[in-house]
Design a protein around this motif. Sequence first.
Motif, PDB file in Angstrom:
ATOM      1  N   LEU A   8       0.836  -1.203   0.000  1.00  0.00           N
ATOM      2  CA  LEU A   8       0.000   0.000   0.000  1.00  0.00           C
ATOM      3  C   LEU A   8       0.872   1.254   0.000  1.00  0.00           C
ATOM      4  O   LEU A   8       1.918   1.296   0.648  1.00  0.00           O
ATOM      5  CB  LEU A   8      -0.901   0.012   1.236  1.00  0.00           C
ATOM      6  CG  LEU A   8      -1.879  -1.152   1.397  1.00  0.00           C
ATOM      7  CD1 LEU A   8      -2.719  -0.947   2.657  1.00  0.00           C
ATOM      8  CD2 LEU A   8      -2.790  -1.307   0.201  1.00  0.00           C
ATOM      9  N   THR A   9       0.442   2.261  -0.734  1.00  0.00           N
ATOM     10  CA  THR A   9       1.123   3.558  -0.681  1.00  0.00           C
ATOM     11  C   THR A   9       0.833   4.212   0.669  1.00  0.00           C
ATOM     12  O   THR A   9      -0.030   3.754   1.425  1.00  0.00           O
ATOM     13  CB  THR A   9       0.612   4.497  -1.781  1.00  0.00           C
ATOM     14  OG1 THR A   9      -0.757   4.804  -1.504  1.00  0.00           O
ATOM     15  CG2 THR A   9       0.714   3.851  -3.151  1.00  0.00           C
ATOM     16  N   ASP A  10       1.526   5.300   0.976  1.00  0.00           N
ATOM     17  CA  ASP A  10       1.301   5.984   2.247  1.00  0.00           C
ATOM     18  C   ASP A  10      -0.140   6.452   2.383  1.00  0.00           C
ATOM     19  O   ASP A  10      -0.769   6.294   3.437  1.00  0.00           O
ATOM     20  CB  ASP A  10       2.250   7.190   2.383  1.00  0.00           C
ATOM     21  CG  ASP A  10       3.675   6.740   2.689  1.00  0.00           C
ATOM     22  OD1 ASP A  10       3.883   5.521   2.867  1.00  0.00           O
ATOM     23  OD2 ASP A  10       4.562   7.601   2.744  1.00  0.00           O
ATOM     24  N   GLU A  11      -0.668   7.026   1.314  1.00  0.00           N
ATOM     25  CA  GLU A  11      -2.054   7.503   1.352  1.00  0.00           C
ATOM     26  C   GLU A  11      -3.033   6.357   1.577  1.00  0.00           C
ATOM     27  O   GLU A  11      -3.971   6.478   2.358  1.00  0.00           O
ATOM     28  CB  GLU A  11      -2.414   8.220   0.041  1.00  0.00           C
ATOM     29  CG  GLU A  11      -2.025   9.678   0.026  1.00  0.00           C
ATOM     30  CD  GLU A  11      -2.854  10.468  -0.986  1.00  0.00           C
ATOM     31  OE1 GLU A  11      -3.499   9.847  -1.865  1.00  0.00           O
ATOM     32  OE2 GLU A  11      -2.859  11.704  -0.879  1.00  0.00           O
ATOM     33  N   GLU A  12      -2.789   5.261   0.877  1.00  0.00           N
ATOM     34  CA  GLU A  12      -3.670   4.102   1.027  1.00  0.00           C
ATOM     35  C   GLU A  12      -3.571   3.536   2.434  1.00  0.00           C
ATOM     36  O   GLU A  12      -4.570   3.167   3.052  1.00  0.00           O
ATOM     37  CB  GLU A  12      -3.300   3.031  -0.010  1.00  0.00           C
ATOM     38  CG  GLU A  12      -3.679   3.428  -1.434  1.00  0.00           C
ATOM     39  CD  GLU A  12      -3.034   2.551  -2.498  1.00  0.00           C
ATOM     40  OE1 GLU A  12      -3.414   2.682  -3.668  1.00  0.00           O
ATOM     41  OE2 GLU A  12      -2.142   1.745  -2.147  1.00  0.00           O
ATOM     42  N   MET A  13      -2.367   3.472   2.961  1.00  0.00           N
ATOM     43  CA  MET A  13      -2.151   2.939   4.299  1.00  0.00           C
ATOM     44  C   MET A  13      -2.838   3.804   5.354  1.00  0.00           C
ATOM     45  O   MET A  13      -3.445   3.280   6.294  1.00  0.00           O
ATOM     46  CB  MET A  13      -0.645   2.844   4.581  1.00  0.00           C
ATOM     47  CG  MET A  13      -0.287   2.181   5.902  1.00  0.00           C
ATOM     48  SD  MET A  13      -0.938   0.506   6.096  1.00  0.00           S
ATOM     49  CE  MET A  13       0.445  -0.465   5.508  1.00  0.00           C
ATOM     50  N   GLU A  14      -2.763   5.110   5.183  1.00  0.00           N
ATOM     51  CA  GLU A  14      -3.436   6.014   6.128  1.00  0.00           C
ATOM     52  C   GLU A  14      -4.941   5.755   6.150  1.00  0.00           C
ATOM     53  O   GLU A  14      -5.559   5.666   7.210  1.00  0.00           O
ATOM     54  CB  GLU A  14      -3.182   7.475   5.744  1.00  0.00           C
ATOM     55  CG  GLU A  14      -1.813   8.003   6.142  1.00  0.00           C
ATOM     56  CD  GLU A  14      -1.585   9.418   5.631  1.00  0.00           C
ATOM     57  OE1 GLU A  14      -0.450   9.896   5.736  1.00  0.00           O
ATOM     58  OE2 GLU A  14      -2.549  10.041   5.120  1.00  0.00           O
TER      59      GLU A  14
END
Lengths: 158, 158
Positions: A8-14
Amino acid sequence: MEDQPRWLTDEEMEAWLALVSMLIKLPQALDGQLQRDAGISHFEYQVLAGLSMSAGRTIRMSELAQLADGSLSRLSHVVSRLEKRGWVRRCTDPDDGRYTLAVLTDDGWQKVVETAPGHVATVRECVIEPLTKAQIRQLRDIGRRITDAADPGGTCPG
Amino acid sequence: MEDQPRWLTDEEMEAWLALVSMLIKLPQALDGQLQRDAGISHFEYQVLAGLSMSAGRTIRMSELAQLADGSLSRLSHVVSRLEKRGWVRRCTDPDDGRYTLAVLTDDGWQKVVETAPGHVATVRECVIEPLTKAQIRQLRDIGRRITDAADPGGTCPG
DNA sequence: CTCATTTACTTGAAGCGTCAAGTAAAGTGA
DNA sequence: TCACTTTACTTGACGCTTCAAGTAAATGAG
């Protein structure tokens, strides 16, 4: 599942972490309020509320299970408990003996009437009031998309 | 709770019902995949994943409980099971005997490595892919607001 | 230094959900 | 009309979570 698992990208992970926390904390808040103030679980409330909105306060078990988002087996256990508490009666459908009809008693109706305001207040407090009008529409769309993806074709309850 | 209980508008009710369905169906999908493919629950996965991301694959029980969004009691039971399966060890913190340190074993690390790709794929499938990039940001904000409202001040776990 | 309190965790019992198996009514085919 | 299947639901056992009570180490008061 995939040869090259895409992390997951950072945005997705958030977003994912925020969702997981909500998945834990919101049911706890809802169950907690109902348990404290009315001595019932959120699922039991959904069952009673579903019954109270049905024509003649009567509905088939299988339809009620779908309304309340639960398996038939879970519903059967819960209705047994609600029956013991005097809020629901069961009877066989005269048109088709395979169906069981759940009927809300007068006491059960009274229980819903007493319980609904506090529950709605909690829903307002935890979900509606923290969000803007735009976010409420966003939540509806997001919720529907995730539900469809998580449960493609709306479950055949077991 | 309120003298004049404000009922939900149609828009609010739509969002609320969508949310309730998601609250039921998404955990089922996540638990289902992990149970089928790895024989563990989502909570057990969160515990193992939390451990795997900690320095030295070691962390205090109370910190792990917060990481995994669960009570200390729940964590204690789960770690007992994970210990029996050989994925986690417990030892007392040498600096302060009240703390218990949970340590991920090599087998436990291996389990996380095996399990993560399938789990991430399910998260992508159920949550990330059905949404637009804008919706992913919206979900993060909405999730945080609801979590804060449902759990004001981030729980003191019992 | 001693006793009370606090902190961190563990444990056992009770209750709920899930799964697999079972029952009974209705529908179907020969 | 007699077996076979399907549908709708029920039941019991098992596992997991919660809750209340308990233990053990550290801290604090006198």
